[in-house]
Design a protein around this motif. Structure first.
Motif, short mmCIF file in Angstrom:
data_model
loop_
_atom_site.label_atom_id
_atom_site.label_comp_id
_atom_site.label_asym_id
_atom_site.label_seq_id
_atom_site.Cartn_x
_atom_site.Cartn_y
_atom_site.Cartn_z
N LYS A 1 9.88 0.07 2.77
CA LYS A 1 10.63 0.61 1.63
C LYS A 1 12.02 1.07 2.06
N ARG B 1 10.16 -6.04 9.20
CA ARG B 1 11.46 -5.36 9.33
C ARG B 1 12.22 -5.84 10.56
N LYS C 1 14.75 -5.16 -0.85
CA LYS C 1 14.77 -5.36 -2.30
C LYS C 1 14.33 -6.77 -2.67
N CYS D 1 10.40 -6.64 -1.91
CA CYS D 1 9.61 -5.63 -2.63
C CYS D 1 10.00 -5.58 -4.11
N GLY E 1 4.42 0.60 4.50
CA GLY E 1 5.59 1.33 4.95
C GLY E 1 6.90 0.57 4.86
N TYR F 1 5.39 -6.47 -6.01
CA TYR F 1 4.94 -6.19 -4.64
C TYR F 1 5.29 -4.77 -4.18
N GLU F 2 5.79 -3.96 -5.09
CA GLU F 2 6.25 -2.62 -4.72
C GLU F 2 5.13 -1.77 -4.10
N ALA F 3 3.97 -1.78 -4.71
CA ALA F 3 2.86 -0.98 -4.19
C ALA F 3 2.38 -1.50 -2.84
N ASP F 4 2.34 -2.83 -2.69
CA ASP F 4 1.94 -3.44 -1.41
C ASP F 4 2.93 -3.09 -0.31
N CYS F 5 4.21 -3.10 -0.65
CA CYS F 5 5.24 -2.74 0.33
C CYS F 5 5.08 -1.28 0.77
N ALA F 6 4.84 -0.42 -0.20
CA ALA F 6 4.66 1.00 0.11
C ALA F 6 3.45 1.21 1.01
N ALA F 7 2.41 0.43 0.78
CA ALA F 7 1.17 0.58 1.56
C ALA F 7 1.38 0.25 3.03
#
Length: 368
Positions: free
Chosen positions: A368, A339, A351, A354, A366, A358-364
């Protein structure tokens, strides 16, 4: 912290020059009463390959945009990509000279082979600025990054990742193209951190930075060293890092060892998010490309104060001493500072990174 602080300092310096009218001198007061040329200039841009994603996606459009802004949208960029062929780049260089462009920015496929072309440009009265890679021959200036620092950052990251196991760890070094003078600088920087601290089991040079060559060499390393014995891989750039990771996956790796990279390609940032690639070296495309454009315009228009302000470093090549240069600092990009680097600098958005894959990896982590 050192690389990140340096990046902030470089950005602040560029902003200071702009505020003082040193960089954005076009259209304002000039240090020369009669500039050599007006805004109707042509900048030749020769980039080396399409395998490195940043060249097409960032460098070319950024240089084009900055040249236009500095010349009241009267200046143009004539662009050619060599597709990793030194012979093709020589032809493109000759065409730029024949077309009588006002200045040439060249990122050489082969720094030594390009020297005769630089000589011909000099004979034709066309200034040549080496971009990203230091070219041989009578170049007028050089803009790049502190390339030994790139290798140091990569090597330091590997040592940190290996921790207390470093001394007994076997690593593979996947170096860049021997025709690229930056390769030796990356390697020297990395070895200054790695030598005596890890076991360098295998080293490979990679012709023309080709990922296919890196993948083939990684397969050889796996056979020679043993998959379970490879504790980390020094990869000089992101394209090769992706190929190294593919080879490791093909061999059945269950836990990916730390793998370095360089250039902050989107695919590499996504691999970092997913935990497949440990780090990449983020080099500000914006600073390098815009400063190159500013140097080119200042050189053509005869704004010597602006040009000197942009080239306060000095670098030697095998054929020339004390080349006026600008070295843009770098920063190690990991999961912890995505970031604060590529997102903050508007290189990518969350966007972009993620995507559904890769959405779940990004959430893991932080993001988002």
């Amino acid at each position: 912290m050192r690389p990140f602080v340096l990046t902030l300092v470089a950005a602040a310096s560029a902003l200071s020059l702009t505020a003082c009218g040193v960089i954005d001198g076009v259209g304002g007061d000039s240090d020369d009463p009669s500039p050599k040329k007006g805004d109707d200039i042509t900048v030749g841009l020769l980039l080396p390959d399409r395998e490195t994603a940043r060249f097409e996606k960032f460098d070319h459009p950024l240089i084009k945009e900055r040249v236009a802004a500095l010349t009241n949208h009267k200046g143009t960029v004539r662009y050619a990509n060599a597709g990793a062929s030194a012979a093709k780049q020589s032809e493109q260089f000759a065409q730029m000279i024949a077309d009588k462009v006002d200045v040439i920015l060249v990122d050489a496929v082969d720094a030594h082979a390009i020297a005769p072309d630089v000589e011909k440009a000099k004979d034709a009265g066309i200034p040549v600025i080496a971009y990203d890679r230091l070219a041989e021959g009578p170049i007028d200036a050089y803009v790049s990054h502190d390339n030994e620092l790139v290798g140091e950052v990569q090597g330091r990251a590997l040592i940190g990742a290996l921790g207390s196991k470093a001394a007994s760890s076997e690593i593979v070094m996947m170096n860049g193209s021997p025709a690229d003078p930056n390769t030796a600088r990356f390697k020297n920087g990395a070895l200054s951190e790695l030598r005596g601290k890890v076991i360098i089991a295998k080293q490979y040079d990679t012709k023309e930075w080709l990922p296919s060559v890196a993948k083939s060499n990684m397969k050889k390393a796996i056979q020679s060293v043993g998959l379970g014995n490879i504790a980390a891989v020094y990869s000089a750039n992101d394209g090769m890092a992706g190929a190294v990771i593919e080879a490791l996956k093909d061999a059945g790796v269950t836990q990916m060892p730390p793998v370095t990279g360089q250039d902050a390609d989107l695919a590499a940032v996504q691999r970092i998010v997913a935990g497949e690639q440990f780090m990449t070296v983020y080099k500000s495309f914006l600073l390098e490309a815009t400063n190159a454009a500013e140097m080119a315009v200042a050189k053509v228009q005869g704004h010597s104060l602006q040009f000197d302000a942009l080239t306060q470093d000095r670098i030697d090549s095998p054929t020339q001493k004390a080349i006026p240069s600008m070295l843009v600092p770098v920063v190690a990009l990991t999961q912890d500072n995505i970031r604060q680097t590529v997102i903050q600098d508007d290189v990518y958005t969350v966007k972009d990174i993620c995507t559904p894959e890769y959405e779940a990896d990004c959430a893991a982590i932080g993001l988002k």
